[in-house]
Design an enzyme around this catalytic site. Structure first.
Site, short mmCIF file in Angstrom:
data_model
loop_
_atom_site.label_atom_id
_atom_site.label_comp_id
_atom_site.label_asym_id
_atom_site.label_seq_id
_atom_site.Cartn_x
_atom_site.Cartn_y
_atom_site.Cartn_z
N LYS A 87 0.86 -1.19 0.00
CA LYS A 87 0.00 0.00 0.00
C LYS A 87 0.89 1.24 0.00
O LYS A 87 1.76 1.40 0.86
CB LYS A 87 -0.89 -0.05 1.25
O1 G3P Z 1 -8.97 2.16 4.20
C1 G3P Z 1 -8.82 3.48 4.59
C2 G3P Z 1 -9.45 3.68 5.88
O2 G3P Z 1 -8.75 2.97 6.86
C3 G3P Z 1 -9.70 5.04 6.34
O3 G3P Z 1 -10.86 4.95 7.06
O4 G3P Z 1 -12.53 5.61 8.68
O5 G3P Z 1 -10.11 6.22 9.02
O6 G3P Z 1 -11.47 7.34 7.26
P1 G3P Z 1 -11.26 6.10 8.07
#
Ligand code: G3P
Length: 217
Positions: A87
């Site tokens: 990633k």
């Molecule tokens: O896959 C990306 C993700 O982990 C971000 O999620 O909820 O932290 O915006 P969030």
């Protein structure tokens, strides 16, 4: 549509895997820190533990931001296990590294995508997955779903093989709307997968069936 779980929590990963509908896992440094996984050896071991639980792709994020560092870290991660996808953040050095990995047959997930232009660049560099962050756009009053639709249109126009991995999914309606728009993959917390199961009419319908079935026994 593939279902990935967005967590480094082994209990949640096992539970999702047990449902029989899990296709992979995504992690990021914040999700690893949330599980108190620190130190290089522990982090690498944790990725191996995740690969033991699931059959599909497991995204492991680099933390270097220069080309040489990203390549060094990414090659080490890719060597760890065949399920690992490197990633890489959408920055200039990251884009160059994605092209390098793509030429070497190493799978990549281009993360922190917030515009269709960024997604177009990632596809041209040969990213395996592109991760538009739906929830974080919604957080700033910008339509995250519109970004998914734009990327779908652009990728279909040119038959890019890069898969749209809708990320930063927060709830079941994000999953359903991404499915309607043709996202190839969604990654979200366990609750976004579990929540799809639930409907009050299913619950009341089953209660009635079970009550009426008592007379059969
Ligand atoms: O896959 C990306 C993700 O982990 C971000 O999620 O909820 O932290 O915006 P969030």
């Amino acid at each position: 549509m593939k279902f990935f779980i967005d967590t480094a929590n082994l209990i949640h990963i096992k539970e999702a895997q047990g449902l029989g509908v899990l296709d992979g896992v995504t992690t990021n440094p914040s999700l690893m820190a949330k599980e108190d996984i620190t130190g290089k050896d522990n982090i690498l071991q944790h990725y191996l533990d995740i690969c033991e639980i699931v059959d599909g792709d497991v995204s492991a994020e680099v933390v270097a931001t220069d080309f040489d560092g990203i390549v060094r870290e990414g090659e080490e991660l890719a060597k760890l296990h065949e399920q690992i996808v490197v990633k890489v953040p959408m920055i200039k050095e990251g884009l160059k590294a994605i092209k390098y990995f793509s030429d070497k047959g190493i799978k990549t997930n281009c993360t922190l995508i917030f515009s269709s232009g960024q997604a177009l660049l990632a596809a041209k560099a040969g990213a395996t997955y592109v991760s538009p962050f739906l929830g974080r756009l919604d957080d700033i009053s910008t339509d995250g779903l519109n970004l998914i639709a734009e990327i779908r249109l652009i990728y279909d126009n040119y038959k890019f093989e890069t898969e749209i991995l809708a990320a930063s999914i927060r709830h079941t309606m994000h999953v359903i709307n991404c499915a309607k728009l043709g996202a190839d993959v969604m990654t979200g917390p366990l609750s976004s997968i579990d929540g799809l199961l639930k409907h009050p009419l299913t619950e009341t319908g089953l209660s009635k069936f079970l009550e009426d079935a008592k007379s059969f026994m």
